[in-house]
Motif scaffolding. Sequence first.
Motif, PDB file in Angstrom:
ATOM      1  N   LYS A  58     -29.577  32.627   7.737  1.00  0.00           N
ATOM      2  CA  LYS A  58     -29.923  33.315   6.598  1.00  0.00           C
ATOM      3  C   LYS A  58     -30.025  34.576   7.505  1.00  0.00           C
ATOM      4  CE  LYS A  58     -33.679  35.049   4.274  1.00  0.00           C
ATOM      5  NZ  LYS A  58     -32.743  35.484   2.980  1.00  0.00           N
ATOM      6  N   THR A  59     -29.502  35.969   7.112  1.00  0.00           N
ATOM      7  CA  THR A  59     -29.431  37.036   8.064  1.00  0.00           C
ATOM      8  C   THR A  59     -30.716  38.114   8.023  1.00  0.00           C
ATOM      9  OG1 THR A  59     -27.408  37.850   7.182  1.00  0.00           O
ATOM     10  CG2 THR A  59     -27.365  36.732   9.524  1.00  0.00           C
ATOM     11  N   GLY A  60     -30.381  39.166   8.189  1.00  0.00           N
ATOM     12  CA  GLY A  60     -31.453  39.924   7.390  1.00  0.00           C
ATOM     13  C   GLY A  60     -32.952  39.278   7.502  1.00  0.00           C
ATOM     14  N   ILE A  61     -33.867  38.974   7.887  1.00  0.00           N
ATOM     15  CA  ILE A  61     -35.089  39.052   8.598  1.00  0.00           C
ATOM     16  C   ILE A  61     -35.539  39.351   9.228  1.00  0.00           C
ATOM     17  CG2 ILE A  61     -36.238  37.418   8.566  1.00  0.00           C
ATOM     18  CD1 ILE A  61     -34.744  34.551   8.437  1.00  0.00           C
ATOM     19  N   ASN A  62     -36.780  40.126   8.452  1.00  0.00           N
ATOM     20  CA  ASN A  62     -37.670  41.407   9.540  1.00  0.00           C
ATOM     21  C   ASN A  62     -37.905  40.706  10.219  1.00  0.00           C
ATOM     22  OD1 ASN A  62     -37.256  43.479   7.253  1.00  0.00           O
ATOM     23  ND2 ASN A  62     -38.794  42.524   5.992  1.00  0.00           N
ATOM     24  N   ASN A  63     -38.037  41.566  11.751  1.00  0.00           N
ATOM     25  CA  ASN A  63     -38.909  41.026  13.192  1.00  0.00           C
ATOM     26  C   ASN A  63     -39.930  40.822  12.801  1.00  0.00           C
ATOM     27  OD1 ASN A  63     -37.958  40.262  15.755  1.00  0.00           O
ATOM     28  ND2 ASN A  63     -38.780  42.790  16.318  1.00  0.00           N
ATOM     29  N   GLY A  64     -40.081  39.399  13.478  1.00  0.00           N
ATOM     30  CA  GLY A  64     -41.586  38.995  13.495  1.00  0.00           C
ATOM     31  C   GLY A  64     -41.442  37.444  13.096  1.00  0.00           C
ATOM     32  N   GLN A  65     -42.854  36.803  12.537  1.00  0.00           N
ATOM     33  CA  GLN A  65     -43.070  35.716  12.961  1.00  0.00           C
ATOM     34  C   GLN A  65     -42.786  34.630  11.640  1.00  0.00           C
ATOM     35  OE1 GLN A  65     -46.965  33.980  14.141  1.00  0.00           O
ATOM     36  NE2 GLN A  65     -46.112  34.322  16.658  1.00  0.00           N
ATOM     37  N   HIS A  66     -42.148  33.672  11.274  1.00  0.00           N
ATOM     38  CA  HIS A  66     -41.943  33.245  10.323  1.00  0.00           C
ATOM     39  C   HIS A  66     -41.529  32.091  10.761  1.00  0.00           C
ATOM     40  CE1 HIS A  66     -39.899  36.943   8.690  1.00  0.00           C
ATOM     41  NE2 HIS A  66     -40.042  37.426  10.156  1.00  0.00           N
ATOM     42  N   ASN A  67     -41.908  31.195   8.922  1.00  0.00           N
ATOM     43  CA  ASN A  67     -41.441  30.146   9.421  1.00  0.00           C
ATOM     44  C   ASN A  67     -39.979  29.119   8.438  1.00  0.00           C
ATOM     45  OD1 ASN A  67     -44.272  28.689  10.312  1.00  0.00           O
ATOM     46  ND2 ASN A  67     -45.145  29.122   8.622  1.00  0.00           N
ATOM     47  N   ILE A  68     -39.698  28.394   9.346  1.00  0.00           N
ATOM     48  CA  ILE A  68     -38.484  27.820   8.230  1.00  0.00           C
ATOM     49  C   ILE A  68     -39.113  25.792   8.877  1.00  0.00           C
ATOM     50  CG2 ILE A  68     -37.583  27.467  10.698  1.00  0.00           C
ATOM     51  CD1 ILE A  68     -34.657  27.199   8.968  1.00  0.00           C
ATOM     52  N   THR A  69     -38.807  25.937   6.515  1.00  0.00           N
ATOM     53  CA  THR A  69     -39.065  24.310   5.868  1.00  0.00           C
ATOM     54  C   THR A  69     -37.872  23.610   6.196  1.00  0.00           C
ATOM     55  OG1 THR A  69     -40.580  25.018   6.002  1.00  0.00           O
ATOM     56  CG2 THR A  69     -40.349  22.617   5.359  1.00  0.00           C
ATOM     57  N   VAL A  70     -37.803  22.649   7.210  1.00  0.00           N
ATOM     58  CA  VAL A  70     -35.842  21.768   6.993  1.00  0.00           C
ATOM     59  C   VAL A  70     -36.711  20.520   6.416  1.00  0.00           C
ATOM     60  CG1 VAL A  70     -33.985  20.537   7.344  1.00  0.00           C
ATOM     61  CG2 VAL A  70     -34.723  23.068   8.445  1.00  0.00           C
ATOM     62  N   ILE A  71     -36.168  20.228   5.051  1.00  0.00           N
ATOM     63  CA  ILE A  71     -36.049  19.115   3.875  1.00  0.00           C
ATOM     64  C   ILE A  71     -35.472  18.377   4.149  1.00  0.00           C
ATOM     65  CG2 ILE A  71     -36.830  17.859   1.840  1.00  0.00           C
ATOM     66  CD1 ILE A  71     -38.818  20.092   1.481  1.00  0.00           C
ATOM     67  N   CYS A  72     -35.063  17.471   4.928  1.00  0.00           N
ATOM     68  CA  CYS A  72     -34.127  16.136   5.083  1.00  0.00           C
ATOM     69  C   CYS A  72     -34.016  15.381   3.421  1.00  0.00           C
ATOM     70  CB  CYS A  72     -34.148  15.131   5.635  1.00  0.00           C
ATOM     71  SG  CYS A  72     -32.576  13.974   6.375  1.00  0.00           S
ATOM     72  N   GLY A  73     -33.046  15.346   2.437  1.00  0.00           N
ATOM     73  CA  GLY A  73     -33.814  14.392   1.204  1.00  0.00           C
ATOM     74  C   GLY A  73     -34.196  15.339  -0.013  1.00  0.00           C
ATOM     75  N   ASP A  74     -33.985  14.159  -1.160  1.00  0.00           N
ATOM     76  CA  ASP A  74     -34.463  15.069  -1.562  1.00  0.00           C
ATOM     77  C   ASP A  74     -35.688  14.043  -2.609  1.00  0.00           C
ATOM     78  OD1 ASP A  74     -33.022  13.581  -4.116  1.00  0.00           O
ATOM     79  OD2 ASP A  74     -32.130  15.098  -4.609  1.00  0.00           O
ATOM     80  N   GLU A  75     -36.944  14.267  -4.136  1.00  0.00           N
ATOM     81  CA  GLU A  75     -37.682  13.227  -4.462  1.00  0.00           C
ATOM     82  C   GLU A  75     -36.990  12.211  -5.060  1.00  0.00           C
ATOM     83  OE1 GLU A  75     -36.972  16.576  -5.574  1.00  0.00           O
ATOM     84  OE2 GLU A  75     -38.639  17.608  -4.074  1.00  0.00           O
ATOM     85  N   ASN A  76     -35.500  12.010  -5.002  1.00  0.00           N
ATOM     86  CA  ASN A  76     -34.873  10.859  -5.417  1.00  0.00           C
ATOM     87  C   ASN A  76     -34.910  10.235  -4.453  1.00  0.00           C
ATOM     88  OD1 ASN A  76     -33.356   9.143  -6.883  1.00  0.00           O
ATOM     89  ND2 ASN A  76     -31.906   9.951  -7.282  1.00  0.00           N
ATOM     90  N   THR A  77     -35.801   9.286  -4.316  1.00  0.00           N
ATOM     91  CA  THR A  77     -35.956   7.808  -2.891  1.00  0.00           C
ATOM     92  C   THR A  77     -35.095   7.274  -3.244  1.00  0.00           C
ATOM     93  OG1 THR A  77     -37.455   6.437  -4.770  1.00  0.00           O
ATOM     94  CG2 THR A  77     -38.649   8.258  -2.880  1.00  0.00           C
TER      95      THR A  77
END
Length: 103
Positions: A58-77
Amino acid sequence: VAVYVVGITVSNTPATITPLNNTKMFFYVDGVDEGSFSHNALLGDEVTYSYNVTFFSKTGINNGQHNITVICGDENTSADSLCLLDRIIYTYVLQLFCLFAYF
């Protein structure tokens, strides 16, 4: 400002019903759904890997602090997912402030 998530996928595998044949990931930036990555390995004689795979960018993010969340898999167990992260790269703009005083 940008962020990149890079990792490893399984390209080929002799087994078809294992977590090794599936990579599914979801990405959020500052709590907003920004996309997903999905990959299924091909059937092959041995396990082989692909390196330096860009899962997310992802490009074009405003300069500053950000959170990135990475989820492995989905709700289908019942659907396992193998997520091999190598690195997360982020860029930023360094702002220098210069003060000059003349006497």
